[in-house]
Design a protein around this motif. Structure first.
Motif, PDB file in Angstrom:
ATOM      1  N   GLU A 180       0.853  -1.187   0.000  1.00 42.04           N
ATOM      2  CA  GLU A 180       0.000   0.000   0.000  1.00 42.04           C
ATOM      3  C   GLU A 180       0.891   1.240   0.000  1.00 42.04           C
ATOM      4  OE1 GLU A 180      -3.761   1.850   2.544  1.00 42.04           O
ATOM      5  OE2 GLU A 180      -3.106  -0.206   2.910  1.00 42.04           O
ATOM      6  N   TYR A 181       1.431   1.540  -1.177  1.00 44.00           N
ATOM      7  CA  TYR A 181       2.360   2.667  -1.286  1.00 44.00           C
ATOM      8  C   TYR A 181       1.644   4.004  -1.130  1.00 44.00           C
ATOM      9  CZ  TYR A 181       5.395  -0.973  -3.204  1.00 44.00           C
ATOM     10  OH  TYR A 181       6.132  -2.131  -3.381  1.00 44.00           O
ATOM     11  N   CYS A 182       0.442   4.083  -1.676  1.00 40.27           N
ATOM     12  CA  CYS A 182      -0.334   5.323  -1.608  1.00 40.27           C
ATOM     13  C   CYS A 182      -1.812   4.971  -1.420  1.00 40.27           C
ATOM     14  CB  CYS A 182      -0.171   6.165  -2.885  1.00 40.27           C
ATOM     15  SG  CYS A 182       1.521   6.709  -3.207  1.00 40.27           S
ATOM     16  N   LYS A 183      -2.562   5.895  -0.855  1.00 41.78           N
ATOM     17  CA  LYS A 183      -3.979   5.647  -0.579  1.00 41.78           C
ATOM     18  C   LYS A 183      -4.784   5.431  -1.856  1.00 41.78           C
ATOM     19  CE  LYS A 183      -4.028   8.270   3.743  1.00 41.78           C
ATOM     20  NZ  LYS A 183      -4.566   9.468   4.454  1.00 41.78           N
ATOM     21  N   ASP A 184      -4.443   6.141  -2.913  1.00 44.87           N
ATOM     22  CA  ASP A 184      -5.227   6.073  -4.153  1.00 44.87           C
ATOM     23  C   ASP A 184      -4.733   4.998  -5.117  1.00 44.87           C
ATOM     24  OD1 ASP A 184      -6.775   8.149  -3.236  1.00 44.87           O
ATOM     25  OD2 ASP A 184      -5.577   9.697  -4.228  1.00 44.87           O
ATOM     26  N   LEU A 185      -3.785   4.176  -4.683  1.00 45.07           N
ATOM     27  CA  LEU A 185      -3.249   3.141  -5.564  1.00 45.07           C
ATOM     28  C   LEU A 185      -4.229   1.971  -5.620  1.00 45.07           C
ATOM     29  CD1 LEU A 185      -0.998   1.937  -7.292  1.00 45.07           C
ATOM     30  CD2 LEU A 185       0.104   1.157  -5.175  1.00 45.07           C
ATOM     31  N   ASN A 186      -4.661   1.625  -6.823  1.00 43.02           N
ATOM     32  CA  ASN A 186      -5.593   0.511  -7.014  1.00 43.02           C
ATOM     33  C   ASN A 186      -4.848  -0.816  -6.927  1.00 43.02           C
ATOM     34  OD1 ASN A 186      -7.821   2.210  -7.448  1.00 43.02           O
ATOM     35  ND2 ASN A 186      -7.277   2.450  -9.613  1.00 43.02           N
TER      36      ASN A 186
END
Length: 1149
Positions: free
Chosen positions: A686-692
């Motif tokens: 989970e590198y970024c919150k918006d990463l699918n």
């Protein structure tokens, strides 16, 4: 203990021989010369024969025997070691990668994991998280008590007066046979709109609560309608709680009447079968409604108890067991003239899932015979409860007696064991339809602070076997604020789809009084609960700074894990808690038992231990060093632990402040660079919150690249630590390609690929085309080769995984390879860490040929010469492969390489499946050690029913004369029969075996079971070793030697001449345990250490015991009976509409 060698048959009679014919090999000494069957010299000679053979083998002048000598095989082993080491030095790039890290020293910092500080911080964070839920719980419980106290009971309340959202309404409207459709619902059921909420994994409505009422409770009864009326006010408190803490999940009030009101509203997840959910049977409700229990269940099995009554008793006992939790202790006995336990348990045992299953199976074997002897039953029960030499709950003590009736009051027994203090409560259950005087049963219960119940039919079982909890709740209610303590449950599966959760519980008390100066009400209203998802707790633990083999875990007072990387139930039953003991989550040893005990006692501690760990793929065992640190989580019953390998004391933290360098390294993640720089897999983190997220790594990489084009690695919505480390490792592994891999010819050394994987989440495969056949997990922390390489020194071989039931490997297009990997160890300023693993993928066929050459007598490239019968040379693995078997086996006992071409497609199989005789010899000679353990979280295919086609289960069948007799139709027997028929239409299993479920339904796919696992690992033998597999004329010589700096065993053996001596086959494959694991009867004799809750409310001097039970049956009506019969004949079976049976319901509401 070594597996016994197989017994050989008797030798053939005839003259003694000194040599045996050996086709293609020349003469050899016969390992088993014939000797007379009698005579004192025979045993001694038999013992000396193997030794004589080995002496002949080792003798330099043994020209008549061409099996390789020991020094020859040691020479072959050194050649193999040198070849492996040479290839890894050239292509692995361990030294070069160390230099690359040092060259880029300015791009990262070395951080330290301080175990004590880490574990205390995480424990504090978990405590804060749970404390917020506790405050919400207290607000709810206080509000509920005030709302109920202010509520005015309404005798004439009607269904249409109540507005609420019935969570099962949608399902019932879709069911043409549902209760509301049949009766024409009069309730004002709200129709709501829902929105999808990822936090709940469900569609919810935040403006309303939902109500769930058990199927066997009539929702139109006065008790239920009044309950719905006053609990409606809780809706605003639920909403306010969420406003104050938006992270709150399900907030639930479970009423003692069976009503569940929960927030936010969501439709009920109705099962495909009848919905049997009752909040009063949920683990969290049971734990919150009463203190722990010591229960003895005694069942009357005298001759008068037969047929339907006995069946009712068996079902009642099973339902009673389901009201117990892991904090309770229980035993079950049957009695007539004598009393005896129904199972192998001779004393109280913990009411865990496995013990209860033993009871349930044993109860089904009860047979009615003899005469009723209450005295025998009660004396047995009291003796059980007075046994202080066993582990037990030491709180509420009770006896539950199921009988069809009797006249004896056994007053002398109660005077002897229970009076005057009456520390043991007695609950009596009159089961079945009969005309016995129930006064003695009522007297027993009333004079021993218990309660009397009637179970005339199956419909009364579920309600009447759980109502005793109200009686046990009396001392808790009377204790007032002292008893208002939040308890946290075991892990269990949320019924609404949230996954694994724990629940904080708080009892809700009835504060009303009947009038001025009257005694305080002593009934519990219900239990308030708030769920906490395990994933929310996991987010508070360090993710990737602990390395691949470091982790955080937590346990409760029972020793069950709340958090653990091995807590992975493959299938869950929402009716049962998920109880995995810490010693079953890991491989048990004395050190871990000591750590577990200290944690349960609420102590702090730290200990470094040597222990065994199971590999991620559960094929291997590694002997490792681990540091355990633990602290209690205050204000809870939990304790938190941290496990770190010594090499994870330090970790790298990238510091890529140079944006130009960020861009440069990022470009090596682009697929356009793969052809020249090798293919890159990135760990799906989970590198970024918006990463699918995506299970397809190519798609995940695409999503990642698209997001990185919009944000920077320093963005606030991203995890900067993960992103910087990922980009740094991208650049570092690219430099390895540039310095080492790109200019090397892999084909020269028969390599399919080279690779590097890092803590930062990068796995780089070179060349690019090799990625097509890469099957390892793209998350290095979840890749078995990565984790094992960190735990082992040297080169770790990993053959392709093969199951014995699957078809052999297909050796086409050189795609089958063997991984060889090793950890890269850095020493930076006196700090040691292992941030990466590198390796190669060997071409299986080419290396099998190379293996034969290296284990041969060749000195140069000349053509080998085969040893004939008249030659004096030794055989080797290349030219004598018809006579000599040469193999490399890894530390788990799996075949890696063989000089036998027909065995190449068996590479990766457990060697016992290839050569059972030789593998058994290796085990018996201590080259391998066996470790057996049990997987309590496995899922198994359902077993085919054993009673299909059998006759229906025994029920009372009326005669034709009965049907023609009007008096029979108005009798209790007829009324009971109709109830059996009605319930039988719903509960199919009551009468007959359940038919197969619809294909694809959860019931037909998998169910939880226990699997026995067996792994092998290297034993204590490290030296070169010669031995004989002694079996007469079928005896075989073999040599085995560990290869230095690898996990390989080099074995040379004679090929078997015959199959007369079938060896016992060692099993490695996971096997199903029909008895649910190790024998429960033995395990309960050495129970694991545990502690119960520190509070107990089982006595209060002011308790009013006058309300102690009454009959629960209602009088039959001829009109109703005729109507029911007509409905049956018309094929329109109504669902049961039982009145709620409560203890003094008027006082509760």
């Amino acid at each position: 203990m070594a597996v016994p060698a197989r017994t050989c048959g008797a030798s053939r009679p005839g003259p003694a021989r000194t040599a045996c014919p050996w086709p293609g090999r020349g003469p050899r000494p016969c390992p088993g010369p014939w000797l007379p069957a009698s005579g004192p010299a025979r045993p001694l000679l038999l013992l000396l024969l193997p030794l004589l053979l080995l002496l002949l083998l080792a003798a330099p002048g043994a020209s008549a025997y061409s099996f390789p000598q020991q020094h020859t095989m040691q020479h072959w082993a050194r050649r193999l070691e040198q070849e492996i080491d040479g290839v890894m030095r050239i292509f692995g790039g361990v030294q070069q990668l160390r230099e690359i890290y040092k060259d880029n020293r300015n791009l990262f910092e070395v951080q330290e994991n301080e175990p004590q500080k880490l574990v205390e911080k995480v424990a504090g964070d978990i405590e804060s998280l749970l404390d917020r839920k506790v405050q919400a719980l207290k607000r709810l419980a206080d509000a509920a008590e005030n709302f109920q106290k202010a509520h005015r009971w309404q005798d004439n309340i009607k269904e249409e007066d109540i507005m609420y959202y019935d969570a099962k309404a949608d399902a019932e409207l879709d069911d043409p046979e549902s209760e509301d459709v049949e009766r024409g619902s009069k309730t004002s059921t709200l129709r709501l709109d829902f929105i999808e909420d990822p936090n709940f994994k469900n569609k919810v409505n935040y403006s309303y609560t939902a109500v769930q009422i058990p199927t066997d409770i009539y929702k139109g009864s006065t008790v239920i309608l009044n309950e719905l009326n006053w609990t409606e006010a809780l809706e605003n408190v639920f909403i306010e709680n969420r406003r104050q803490d938006p992270t709150l999940l399900w907030q639930v009030f479970g009423s003692a009447t069976g009503v569940t009101r929960y927030y936010p509203a969501t439709p009920w997840r109705a099962p495909k079968k009848i919905d049997l959910y009752d909040v009063r049977r949920r683990p969290w409700y049971i734990q919150g409604a009463s203190s722990p229990k010591d229960m003895v269940i005694i069942v009357d099995v005298s001759g008068s108890v037969s047929g339907l009554t006995l069946k009712l008793m068996k079902t009642s006992v099973c339902e009673m067991l389901d009201t117990l939790s892991d904090d309770d202790y229980v035993n079950v006995a049957s009695f007539n003239e004598k009393a005896q336990p129904v199972s192998c348990f001779t004393h109280l045992v913990q009411a865990n899932v496995r013990n209860k299953k033993v009871f349930k199976e044993a109860v089904q074997g009860m047979v009615a015979k003899g005469t009723t002897g209450y005295k025998a039953g009660f004396e047995y029960a009291f003796d059980q409860l007075q046994n202080s030499n066993i582990t037990r709950a030491n709180c509420n003590k009770m006896i539950m007696m199921f009988t069809d009736g009797g006249e004896d009051r056994v007053q002398d027994v109660f005077e002897k064991y229970n009076w005057p203090n009456r520390t043991v409560r007695v609950f009596t259950f009159s089961v079945g339809q009969h005309n016995y005087d129930v006064t003695p049963l009522q007297w027993m219960a009333c004079t021993n602070k218990g309660y009397y119940f009637e179970i005339p039919s199956i419909g009364a079982i579920r309600i009447n076997t759980q109502e005793y909890l109200d009686v046990l709740g009396r001392p808790m209610v009377l204790a007032g604020k002292e008893a208002k303590q939040v308890q946290w449950t075991n892990v269990y599966e949320d019924a609404l789809g949230l996954g694994l959760v724990v629940t904080g519980t708080l009892p809700v008390f009835n504060l009303t009084q009947d009038g001025p100066g009257e005694k305080k009400n002593q009934l519990i209203l219900g239990v308030m609960g708030i769920d906490v998802a395990l994933n929310d707790i996991k987010r508070l633990t360090p993710n990737y700074t602990l390395g691949a083999n470091g982790y955080v875990f937590a346990i409760d007072l029972n020793g069950y894990v709340l958090l653990h990387p091995n807590l992975k139930p493959q299938t869950t039953n929402f009716r049962e808690p998920v109880t995995l003991d810490f010693l079953d989550a890991e491989l048990e040893d004395e050190n871990k038992e000591e750590i577990r005990r200290s944690m349960i006692d609420g102590n702090k501690g730290h200990k470094q231990i040597r222990t065994l760990v199971k590999s991620l793929d559960e094929r291997y065992i590694d002997d490792v060093i681990r540091n355990y640190t633990w602290v209690p989580i205050r204000s809870t019953n939990y304790s938190l632990g941290l496990v770190l390998p010594p090499y994870s004391t330090f970790y790298l933290q990238a510091n890529l402040s140079d944006q130009i360098l960020q861009v440069k390294y990022f470009e090596f993640l682009l697929p356009s660079s793969f052809e020249s720089e090798g293919h890159v897999f990135i760990a799906p983190r989970e590198y970024c919150k918006d990463l699918n997220a995506s299970d397809n790594n190519t798609e995940f990489l695409k999503n990642f690249i698209e997001l990185m084009e919009k944000v920077t690695p320093d963005s606030k919505q991203c995890n900067n630590f993960l992103l910087h480390n990922l980009i740094l490792d991208t650049g570092i592994t690219q430099q390895l390609v540039e310095r080492v891999w790109r200019d090397q010819d892999l084909n020269t050394y028969s390599l399919l690929a080279v690779f590097a994987a890092t803590d930062g989440g990068i796995t780089r495969i070179f060349p690019n085309k090799a990625a097509e056949d890469w099957t390892e997990n793209p998350e290095p922390f979840n890749a078995s080769f990565y984790r094992r390489s960190l735990d082992n020194h040297g080169y770790v071989f990993k053959p392709p995984h093969q199951d014995a039931l699957l078809r052999p490997l297909e050796l086409e297009n050189d795609t089958v390879g063997v991984l060889v990997s090793t950890a890269v160890e850095l020493s930076l300023g006196g700090r040691t860490l292992r941030p990466a693993v590198v390796g190669v993928k060997l071409d299986l066929e080419a290396w099998a040929e190379k293996f034969k050459v290296l284990a041969s007598n060749r000195t140069h490239q000349e053509q080998p010469q085969k040893c004939g019968p008249s030659s004096h040379c030794e055989m080797d693995c290349e030219v004598n492969n018809e006579d000599l078997l040469c193999v490399l086996i890894d530390d788990g006992g799996f075949l890696v390489l063989s000089n036998q071409n027909h065995q190449w497609d068996q590479v990766g199989r457990f060697f016992s499946e290839v050569d059972a005789n030789l593998m058994l010899a290796l085990y018996n000679n201590s080259f391998y050690t066996r470790k057996e353990s049990y997987d309590y979280q496995a899922a198994c295919a359902p077993q085919p029913p054993g009673n299909l086609g059998a006759a229906p289960r025994g029920v009372f069948v009326p005669t034709i004369a009965d049907f023609l007799n009007l008096a029979w139709w108005t009798s209790a027997a007829a009324w009971s029969l109709f109830q059996q028929l009605l319930y039988g239409l719903i509960y199919h299993s009551w009468f007959q075996a359940d038919p197969a479920e619809a294909e694809g339904s959860p019931e037909t796919r998998e169910s939880s079971c226990v699997m026995k696992q067996t792994q092998y690992y290297f034993g204590t033998v490290n030296a070169s070793y010669n031995a004989i597999i002694d079996c007469g004329n079928c005896s075989r010589l073999f040599h085995a030697q560990r290869l230095t700096n690898t996990n390989l065993l080099f074995v040379v053996a004679e090929k078997p001449l015959c199959s007369q001596c079938e060896a016992g086959r060692l099993l490695q494959k996971e096997t199903h345990c029909p008895a649910d694991g190790p024998e429960q009867c033995e395990l309960v004799q050495r129970p694991r250490y545990r502690r119960g809750p520190h509070i107990c409310f089982d006595y209060n001097a002011t308790e009013d015991t006058s309300d102690c039970g009454r009959g629960a049956s209602f009088p039959p009506s001829l009109g109703i009976l005729v109507s029911l019969q007509l409905l049956l004949l018309l094929g329109l079976p109504p669902r049961p509409q039982l009145q709620v049976h409560t203890l003094a319901a008027s006082h509760r509401l």
